[in-house]
Design a protein around this motif. Structure first.
Motif, PDB file in Angstrom:
ATOM      1  N   LEU A   1       0.973  -0.899  -0.140  1.00 58.49           N
ATOM      2  CA  LEU A   1       0.125   0.084  -0.015  1.00 58.49           C
ATOM      3  C   LEU A   1       0.782   1.282  -0.147  1.00 58.49           C
ATOM      4  O   LEU A   1       0.360   2.200  -0.276  1.00 58.49           O
ATOM      5  CB  LEU A   1      -0.812   0.033   1.150  1.00 58.49           C
ATOM      6  CG  LEU A   1      -2.096  -0.838   1.319  1.00 58.49           C
ATOM      7  CD1 LEU A   1      -2.730  -0.897   2.457  1.00 58.49           C
ATOM      8  CD2 LEU A   1      -2.814  -1.094  -0.023  1.00 58.49           C
ATOM      9  N   GLY A   2       2.093   1.081   0.755  1.00 63.80           N
ATOM     10  CA  GLY A   2       3.162   2.274   0.479  1.00 63.80           C
ATOM     11  C   GLY A   2       3.485   2.582  -0.937  1.00 63.80           C
ATOM     12  O   GLY A   2       4.024   3.708  -0.977  1.00 63.80           O
ATOM     13  N   ASN A   3       3.412   1.773  -1.672  1.00 62.23           N
ATOM     14  CA  ASN A   3       3.848   2.252  -3.158  1.00 62.23           C
ATOM     15  C   ASN A   3       2.725   2.767  -3.923  1.00 62.23           C
ATOM     16  O   ASN A   3       3.161   2.911  -4.990  1.00 62.23           O
ATOM     17  CB  ASN A   3       4.045   0.662  -3.657  1.00 62.23           C
ATOM     18  CG  ASN A   3       5.397   0.122  -2.941  1.00 62.23           C
ATOM     19  OD1 ASN A   3       6.267   0.616  -2.392  1.00 62.23           O
ATOM     20  ND2 ASN A   3       5.364  -1.463  -3.174  1.00 62.23           N
ATOM     21  N   LEU A   4       1.674   2.978  -3.494  1.00 61.82           N
ATOM     22  CA  LEU A   4       0.367   3.466  -4.482  1.00 61.82           C
ATOM     23  C   LEU A   4       1.002   5.119  -4.555  1.00 61.82           C
ATOM     24  O   LEU A   4       1.047   5.610  -3.484  1.00 61.82           O
ATOM     25  CB  LEU A   4      -0.711   3.443  -3.709  1.00 61.82           C
ATOM     26  CG  LEU A   4      -1.324   2.122  -3.741  1.00 61.82           C
ATOM     27  CD1 LEU A   4      -2.640   1.888  -2.889  1.00 61.82           C
ATOM     28  CD2 LEU A   4      -1.651   1.612  -5.087  1.00 61.82           C
ATOM     29  N   PRO A   5       1.377   5.289  -5.628  1.00 60.43           N
ATOM     30  CA  PRO A   5       2.032   6.876  -5.983  1.00 60.43           C
ATOM     31  C   PRO A   5       1.262   7.933  -5.569  1.00 60.43           C
ATOM     32  O   PRO A   5       1.345   9.082  -5.190  1.00 60.43           O
ATOM     33  CB  PRO A   5       2.396   6.704  -7.437  1.00 60.43           C
ATOM     34  CG  PRO A   5       1.357   5.642  -8.023  1.00 60.43           C
ATOM     35  CD  PRO A   5       1.127   4.450  -6.958  1.00 60.43           C
ATOM     36  N   SER A   6      -0.058   7.674  -5.778  1.00 58.24           N
ATOM     37  CA  SER A   6      -1.295   8.644  -5.735  1.00 58.24           C
ATOM     38  C   SER A   6      -2.245   8.967  -4.463  1.00 58.24           C
ATOM     39  O   SER A   6      -2.742   9.765  -4.041  1.00 58.24           O
ATOM     40  CB  SER A   6      -2.396   8.790  -6.660  1.00 58.24           C
ATOM     41  OG  SER A   6      -1.559   8.767  -7.961  1.00 58.24           O
ATOM     42  N   LEU A   7      -1.955   7.895  -3.645  1.00 63.19           N
ATOM     43  CA  LEU A   7      -2.796   7.592  -2.416  1.00 63.19           C
ATOM     44  C   LEU A   7      -2.277   8.864  -1.370  1.00 63.19           C
ATOM     45  O   LEU A   7      -1.318   9.266  -0.963  1.00 63.19           O
ATOM     46  CB  LEU A   7      -2.427   6.564  -1.375  1.00 63.19           C
ATOM     47  CG  LEU A   7      -3.295   5.991  -0.523  1.00 63.19           C
ATOM     48  CD1 LEU A   7      -4.558   5.801  -0.807  1.00 63.19           C
ATOM     49  CD2 LEU A   7      -2.567   4.612   0.206  1.00 63.19           C
ATOM     50  N   GLN A   8      -3.455   9.503  -1.000  1.00 63.16           N
ATOM     51  CA  GLN A   8      -3.501  10.687  -0.201  1.00 63.16           C
ATOM     52  C   GLN A   8      -3.897  10.463   1.298  1.00 63.16           C
ATOM     53  O   GLN A   8      -3.499  11.210   2.339  1.00 63.16           O
ATOM     54  CB  GLN A   8      -4.244  11.798  -0.791  1.00 63.16           C
ATOM     55  CG  GLN A   8      -3.291  12.231  -2.082  1.00 63.16           C
ATOM     56  CD  GLN A   8      -4.172  13.402  -2.890  1.00 63.16           C
ATOM     57  OE1 GLN A   8      -5.237  13.939  -2.214  1.00 63.16           O
ATOM     58  NE2 GLN A   8      -3.787  13.784  -4.083  1.00 63.16           N
ATOM     59  N   VAL A   9      -4.996   9.817   1.284  1.00 63.78           N
ATOM     60  CA  VAL A   9      -6.023   9.487   2.564  1.00 63.78           C
ATOM     61  C   VAL A   9      -5.991   7.912   2.506  1.00 63.78           C
ATOM     62  O   VAL A   9      -6.493   7.186   1.553  1.00 63.78           O
ATOM     63  CB  VAL A   9      -7.147   9.999   2.671  1.00 63.78           C
ATOM     64  CG1 VAL A   9      -7.921   9.750   3.790  1.00 63.78           C
ATOM     65  CG2 VAL A   9      -7.280  11.540   2.703  1.00 63.78           C
ATOM     66  N   LEU A  10      -5.602   7.258   3.882  1.00 60.96           N
ATOM     67  CA  LEU A  10      -5.919   5.798   3.865  1.00 60.96           C
ATOM     68  C   LEU A  10      -6.346   5.865   5.396  1.00 60.96           C
ATOM     69  O   LEU A  10      -5.719   5.977   6.493  1.00 60.96           O
ATOM     70  CB  LEU A  10      -4.438   5.083   3.973  1.00 60.96           C
ATOM     71  CG  LEU A  10      -4.492   3.707   4.195  1.00 60.96           C
ATOM     72  CD1 LEU A  10      -5.597   2.817   3.548  1.00 60.96           C
ATOM     73  CD2 LEU A  10      -3.086   2.900   4.381  1.00 60.96           C
TER      74      LEU A  10
END
Length: 769
Positions: free
Chosen positions: A440-449
Motif C-alpha cells: 500500500l505504501g507503493n501507491l503513488p497517488s494515495l493521499q488518505v488511508l
C-alpha cells in the motif's frame, strides 16, 4: 471453426426459472440453465397463463424483473478478441397482472452492452416477443449485458444467449464497432416458422417473410453450400428458398427509418442470393433509392452469394430497393434472404482493465452484496456506489474507494495495491485482521488511508509511516489495538510483563504528578495576580490553554495535530483573507479555503465578541479530537495564535444532508427511500422520512412526532412520506421505520431501543426495500 456437439462456447440462459435448474430445449436441443449464476439481483416471475400456448418457447414463459436499482447487469464469460452474437429476449405476458403494455403506454427501458447503449426495449403488447441482437468482439474476458431503468417501467428479461462466431464473418463488426440487428428475414419460405439452430450453426434467428403481393417463391431440396471464405455463411435451409416477381422483371421492397425503432439512421445491408434452378443464368442490377448499387449480378448456382455494404448506406427516411433484370437474361431477379444492421456507437469508454480486475477481485474476496455490476466507472451516471473515478484519461480510473462500515472481514486484499490511481481509500469500521500490506505504501497517488476501527495487527509499514510524516498521506489507524507504529516489529507483551507494567504504573503516575501539581499551583497564583490587575483577557487566556491541552495532550490523536498547527498568517493565506463565507453561528464565522496542495478546507474562526461562541468552539474541539466516524468531518488542524483561535477541517463540497433530502442541490433529485434508509443505518440517527423540519413554528402540533402521529391515525402511511419519493418505496419498510422512530421518542427511557437495536431494525427495513 467447427462447433462441437457440446455447444462449445454457447451460453444459454433461461431467466426466471428456479435456481440451479437446467433443461434441454425440445426444438433446438440446446441446453439452458438458470440465471442465478450470472446475476445477484432481481426477482423471478412466470407470465400469465392465458399467454402460454404450445407454440411459445419455454424460455419466454418465465422472466426476471428488476424493480430495484437503476442498472442491473448479467456477467458473461468470454474470450478476448473473439467475435460473438448476443441475443436478449423479452416476453411481458402481464407477469405482474397489470396488463401494462399498450401502444399508448409502452414499457420502455434501455439495454446496454458493456458501457454503451445497445437498444431501447419498447413493449407495446403483452403477447409480443421482443428480441434484441448484436454482434461484438470481446475486449476482455467478461462482457456485461445491463438492463437500465429510464422511466417508470420495471426492466425485465426472459432469455439471454451468447454464441461464438467465426472471426472472419461480418467483417464490419470489429474491435471498434459493434453491430445491432435491425432485421433478418428468410424470404418466401415453405413454412411460417422461424429458423435457427440446428439449421444455422451460429443459432441466428431467421424470421419468415412469406411472399408478398406480386411475388412468388422457388425452392430446392438440394444443399446450398458456402464458399471457403464466405463472409456471412448463410445456412442452406435459408438459401433453399427465394422470392421472385410474378410476370415482372423487377423485385421491389423497402423499409422506413422513421418509426422503425432504429437508434440511428445508418444501415448496413446484406442481400443473400443463390440460384436454385439448374442450367440457367440470370443477371440483374440492384438499385437503392434510384441509384445503381450493383450492376449485372449473377447468383451462383447452389452456392451462397451476397451483395453487402462495407460502409453505411446513404441516409434516407425511406430505403427503396429495386432488383431489375439487366437485359442480359430473360429470367427475373431473385432474393433468398436479407439482413440489415445498424452500428452501435462507442460513446463511453470502459474503465481501465487493471482497475476492473482489481475491484472485481475485491468484490469477490469480501463477497460484497452491493449493486456492483457492469463497469465500475462507466457510464459515469452508473458508477458503483462507494467509488469515484477520474475521466480525463483514455480510460476512466478508480480514484476513491469507500468501503467504510461494509462488514469486511479477513485480511486487507492485495488487490487494493493494484488500483494505482487511487487517492482515497476508506476501509474503516470493518473487521479487517492481519498485517498492513507493505505494497500500500507503493501507491503513488494515495493521499488518505483510513483504517480506523478494525482489528489489524503488527507494525505499520515504514513506507506508510514515512509518507505520513512527510505530510504526503493522512493515515488513520485508531481503534486497531494490536497495530503499532514501530515500523519494524511490535513487542508482544507476556502476562508477566503486563503485571510488571501494572505495578510500575502507580509509581510513574506518582512521579509525574509531583511536577504537575507544582505547575498547577504556579498557574493558580499567576491567574490570581492577573485577575487582581483586572485584565481584559481573563476569559481568553485560560480557554486558550485549555485548547492547547486538548489538542497537544490527546495521545490517541490520529492526525498528530501538534504537527498541524497553523499560524494566523497561514489562515489568512488559506482563506485568501477570508474571501468566501460558508456560514455563521454562535462560535463565529466559517470560511472556505485551500491548503498548499489544493485540498479544500473549511476554516471555523472563534468570535471575539461572544463568550458563548468560545464555549461552543472548545466543545467542538473536544468532539472532533476524541470522536472519529466516517459520517463526521475530520479535523485537519487548528490555529492558536495570540487571540486568534480557529479550526481547520474537511470541506463538504456536496451540500448538506437536508438539501439532498429535499432535492435542493444543484443537478440532483431528492434522495430515494433506499438511500435515506442507508444513511439512517450509517448514522443511526435522524428522521429522514418526511423531509420536514423537526419544529414548525405557529402550528398546534408543532413537533414532528406529534404531526406524524396525527397523520398516521387513519392508517395511511402515504400521508407521512415525502411526496418527492413519488411512491418509489416499500410500504412495509416505511411502516417499520416509523415504528422505530416512535419507540426512539418514547417518554420513558426504558421504552426506547438501544442504538444496536435501532441499527439492526433499520437494516431489516432496508432489506424489505
Amino acid at each position: 471453426f467447427i462447433l462441437s456437439s457440446s455447444f462449445a462456447g454457447y451460453v444459454s440462459i433461461d431467466c426466471g426459472i428456479s435456481s440451479n435448474t437446467n433443461y434441454t430445449d425440445e426444438t433446438t436441443n440446446i441446453p439452458y440453465v438458470s440465471d442465478d449464476g450470472f446475476i445477484d439481483t432481481g426477482t423471478d416471475h412466470t407470465i400469465a397463463s392465458n399467454y402460454v400456448d404450445s407454440s411459445l418457447e419455454k424460455q419466454l414463459q418465465t422472466l426476471r424483473s428488476f424493480p430495484n436499482g437503476s442498472r442491473n447487469c448479467y456477467a458473461l464469460t468470454v474470450t478476448p478478441e473473439q467475435k460473438y452474437l448476443v441475443r436478449a429476449s423479452f416476453m411481458y405476458g402481464s407477469y405482474d397482472g397489470l396488463n401494462g403494455a399498450s401502444p399508448s403506454n409502452p414499457l420502455l427501458f434501455d439495454l446496454h452492452l458493456g458501457v454503451n447503449l445497445w437498444t431501447t426495449v419498447n413493449i407495446t403488447k403483452a403477447s409480443d416477443v421482443h428480441r434484441a441482437e448484436a454482434i461484438f468482439v470481446a475486449s476482455a474476458d467478461s462482457a456485461s449485458v445491463c438492463l437500465v431503468k429510464t422511466g417508470s417501467a420495471t426492466p425485465f428479461i426472459s432469455a439471454l444467449e451468447l454464441r461464438p462466431l467465426k472471426n472472419t464473418i461480418y467483417p464490419y463488426a470489429n474491435a471498434t464497432q459493434n453491430l445491432v440487428l435491425f432485421l433478418r428475414i428468410n424470404l418466401a419460405p415453405t413454412t411460417n416458422h422461424l429458423l435457427r439452430y440446428p439449421f444455422d450453426r451460429y443459432d441466428r434467428i431467421w424470421l419468415p417473410f412469406v411472399a408478398a403481393a406480386g411475388w412468388t417463391s422457388i425452392s430446392t431440396n438440394l444443399t446450398v453450400k458456402n464458399y471457403a471464405k464466405d463472409q456471412f455463411e448463410a445456412p442452406s435451409a435459408v438459401m433453399q428458398t427465394a422470392a421472385v416477381p410474378v410476370n415482372a422483371s423487377m423485385l421491389e421492397f423497402s423499409w422506413d427509418f422513421v418509426g422503425s425503432g432504429a437508434p440511428v439512421n445508418e444501415f448496413y445491408a446484406n442481400l443473400h442470393f443463390s440460384e436454385l434452378l439448374p442450367n440457367t443464368s440470370r443477371a440483374f442490377d440492384v438499385y437503392i433509392n434510384d441509384d445503381k448499387w450493383f450492376a449485372n449480378y449473377t447468383p451462383p448456382y447452389l452456392m451462397s452469394g451476397a451483395i453487402y455494404s462495407t460502409t453505411p448506406l446513404y441516409p434516407s427516411l425511406r430505403y427503396n430497393w429495386a432488383l431489375n433484370s439487366s437485359g442480359l437474361s430473360t429470367l427475373p431477379p431473385i432474393l433468398n434472404a436479407l439482413e440489415v444492421y445498424t452500428p452501435m456507437f462507442f460513446k463511453n469508454t470502459p474503465t481501465d482493465s487493471d482497475d476492473v480486475d482489481a475491484i472485481i477481485n475485491i468484490r469477490v474476496q469480501y463477497q460484497l452484496k452491493r449493486n456492483w455490476m457492469g463497469d465500475p466507472c462507466s457510464p459515469k451516471e452508473y458508477a458503483w456506489d462507494g467509488l469515484k473515478c477520474s475521466y480525463d484519461l483514455n480510460s476512466p480510473r478508480i480514484t476513491d474507494v469507500n468501503l467504510s462500515a461494509s462488514a469486511l472481514t479477513g485480511p486487507i486484499s492485495s488487490s487494493f495495491a493494484k488500483l494505482t490511481a487511487i487517492k482515497y481509500l476508506d476501509l474503516s469500521y470493518n473487521n479487517l485482521t492481519g498485517p498492513l500490506p507493505d505494497v500500500l505504501g507503493n501507491l503513488p497517488s494515495l493521499q488518505v488511508l483510513n483504517l480506523a476501527g478494525n482489528n489489524l495487527s503488527g507494525p505499520i509499514p515504514a513506507s506508510l509511516l514515512k509518507r505520513s510524516q512527510q505530510g504526503l498521506l493522512i493515515l488513520r489507524t485508531e481503534g486497531n489495538q494490536n497495530l503499532c507504529a514501530s515500523g519494524n516489529s511490535c513487542e508482544i507483551k507476556t502476562d508477566t510483563e503486563s503485571k510488571k507494567k501494572k505495578i510500575a504504573t502507580p509509581i510513574i503516575v506518582i512521579i509525574c504528578l509531583v511536577p504537575v501539581v507544582l505547575f498547577l499551583v504556579a498557574i493558580f497564583i499567576f491567574c490570581r495576580m492577573r485577575k487582581s490587575k483586572g485584565s481584559a483577557n481573563i476569559l481568553v487566556q485560560p480557554e486558550k490553554e485549555r485548547l492547547s491541552n486538548l489538542v497537544k495532550g490527546h495521545q490517541d490523536n490520529p492526525l498528530q495535530l501538534d504537527n498541524r498547527q497553523f499560524t494566523y498568517t497561514e489562515v489568512l493565506r488559506i482563506t485568501n483573507n477570508f474571501e468566501r463565507t460558508l456560514g455563521k453561528g454562535g462560535f463565529g464565522t466559517v470560511y472556505h479555503g485551500y491548503l498548499e496542495d489544493g485540498t479544500q478546507v473549511a476554516v471555523k474562526t472563534r468570535s471575539q465578541s461572544s463568550s458563548q461562541g468560545t464555549k461552543e468552539f472548545l466543545a467542538e474541539v473536544q468532539h472532533l479530537i476524541r470522536i472519529h466516524h466516517k459520517s463526521l468531518v475530520s479535523l485537519v488542524g487548528y490555529c492558536m495564535d495570540g487571540d486568534h483561535l480557529a479550526l481547520v477541517y474537511e470541506y463538504m463540497s456536496q451540500g448538506t444532508l437536508l438539501d439532498y433530502i429535499r432535492g435542493k442541490t444543484r443537478n440532483a433529485s431528492a434522495f430515494s427511500w433506499g438511500k435515506r434508509l442507508q444513511i439512517a443505518i450509517e448514522a443511526a440517527q435522524g428522521l429522514l422520512i418526511t423531509a420536514e423540519p423537526p419544529i414548525l413554528i405557529g402550528r398546534q402540533n408543532a413537533h414532528i412526532v406529534q404531526r406524524v402521529r396525527e397523520r398516521l391515525a387513519n392508517g395511511n402511511i402515504e400521508d407521512v412520506v415525502d411526496s418527492k419519493l413519488q411512491g418509489e418505496y416499500d410500504v412495509n419498510s416505511v411502516w417499520k421505520v416509523a415504528d422505530i422512530a416512535f419507540r426512539c421518542t418514547a417518554q420513558a427511557s426504558h421504552q426506547r431501543p438501544t442504538m444496536t437495536e435501532v441499527v439492526a431494525e433499520l437494516k431489516e427495513s432496508l432489506a424489505l426495500e
